[in-house]
Design a protein around this motif. Sequence first.
Motif, PDB file in Angstrom:
ATOM      1  N   GLN A  44      -6.245   2.457   7.174  1.00  0.00           N
ATOM      2  CA  GLN A  44      -7.099   1.654   6.311  1.00  0.00           C
ATOM      3  C   GLN A  44      -8.477   1.499   6.956  1.00  0.00           C
ATOM      4  O   GLN A  44      -8.654   1.781   8.145  1.00  0.00           O
ATOM      5  CB  GLN A  44      -6.468   0.282   6.080  1.00  0.00           C
ATOM      6  CG  GLN A  44      -5.127   0.307   5.395  1.00  0.00           C
ATOM      7  CD  GLN A  44      -5.224   0.696   3.917  1.00  0.00           C
ATOM      8  OE1 GLN A  44      -6.313   0.672   3.324  1.00  0.00           O
ATOM      9  NE2 GLN A  44      -4.085   1.042   3.314  1.00  0.00           N
ATOM     10  N   CYS A  95       0.810  -1.223   0.000  1.00  0.00           N
ATOM     11  CA  CYS A  95       0.000   0.000   0.000  1.00  0.00           C
ATOM     12  C   CYS A  95       0.841   1.271   0.000  1.00  0.00           C
ATOM     13  O   CYS A  95       0.296   2.359  -0.207  1.00  0.00           O
ATOM     14  CB  CYS A  95      -0.926   0.007   1.215  1.00  0.00           C
ATOM     15  SG  CYS A  95      -2.211  -1.248   1.139  1.00  0.00           S
ATOM     16  N   LEU A 102      -3.692  -6.581  -4.421  1.00  0.00           N
ATOM     17  CA  LEU A 102      -4.646  -5.811  -3.627  1.00  0.00           C
ATOM     18  C   LEU A 102      -6.078  -6.019  -4.134  1.00  0.00           C
ATOM     19  O   LEU A 102      -7.018  -6.114  -3.331  1.00  0.00           O
ATOM     20  CB  LEU A 102      -4.289  -4.326  -3.662  1.00  0.00           C
ATOM     21  CG  LEU A 102      -3.008  -3.913  -2.923  1.00  0.00           C
ATOM     22  CD1 LEU A 102      -2.815  -2.411  -3.029  1.00  0.00           C
ATOM     23  CD2 LEU A 102      -3.042  -4.341  -1.465  1.00  0.00           C
ATOM     24  N   PRO A 132      -3.955   1.864  -1.628  1.00  0.00           N
ATOM     25  CA  PRO A 132      -2.570   2.328  -1.745  1.00  0.00           C
ATOM     26  C   PRO A 132      -2.477   3.848  -1.605  1.00  0.00           C
ATOM     27  O   PRO A 132      -3.409   4.568  -1.965  1.00  0.00           O
ATOM     28  CB  PRO A 132      -2.167   1.869  -3.149  1.00  0.00           C
ATOM     29  CG  PRO A 132      -3.450   1.785  -3.910  1.00  0.00           C
ATOM     30  CD  PRO A 132      -4.506   1.398  -2.918  1.00  0.00           C
TER      31      PRO A 132
END
Length: 236
Positions: free
Chosen positions: A143, A100, A121, A134
């Motif tokens: 996140q 990320c 991802l 990301p």
Amino acid sequence: MSDWKMKRFWQKATAVEAGNGFTVHLDARPIRTPGKAPLIVPTQAMAQAMALEWDAQEKEINPNTMPVTRSANSAVDKVTPQFGAVADMLAEYAGTDLLCYRADQPAELVARQAEAWDPLLKWCADEFQAPLEPVSGVMFAAQQESSLAKLRALLHTMSPFELTGMHDLITLPGSFVIGLAAIHNRADPYELWELSRLDERYQQEQWGRDDEAEEMAETKRNAFKHAFDFYNLSRI
């Protein structure tokens, strides 16, 4: 410091059933962990792999040549008594996943990262309904908690032996997603390991190879493959 080393005292190491699993007998003597617990493993394949390691020892025992036995010891002595804490620690890697954190320049590296890492991802988002976003740069970006909770829950469903393998599959590359991809056979483990080294490979192209760094990376690469094998041995 003592010069004592454990000597080989047995003629034959044999994988045998024990309790709800399997162990290794050195002649008629069952092996134990360094913490003196019975070393009971979940599968016959793992016990057989350990028996081969014990049989390969010569006059003196060298634990460095017994990776399956060492990992099984860790599963019993270290992971089992603190399973929840280990699982939660590994889950934190999803919040700072290597995949990320992207470069903002040069354009060539930005493109390479997107090409190599975006598919993993996307797979994580589609397969587990756990999207991870990301970001450019190295500053921390939180996140979605719903994604992190779903990924954390996956670890808590594992056995201590599976979690022991998962430990190095996550921590060595610094990526929860790469570890998850390994146990779901999204790619060869060596290919997944190389994905974790994308930035290093790019730097080598610019500045040349660092032999010491490469030697260290090779050691980690082998440890990553062992963790992959150990995880699978725990399930066969």
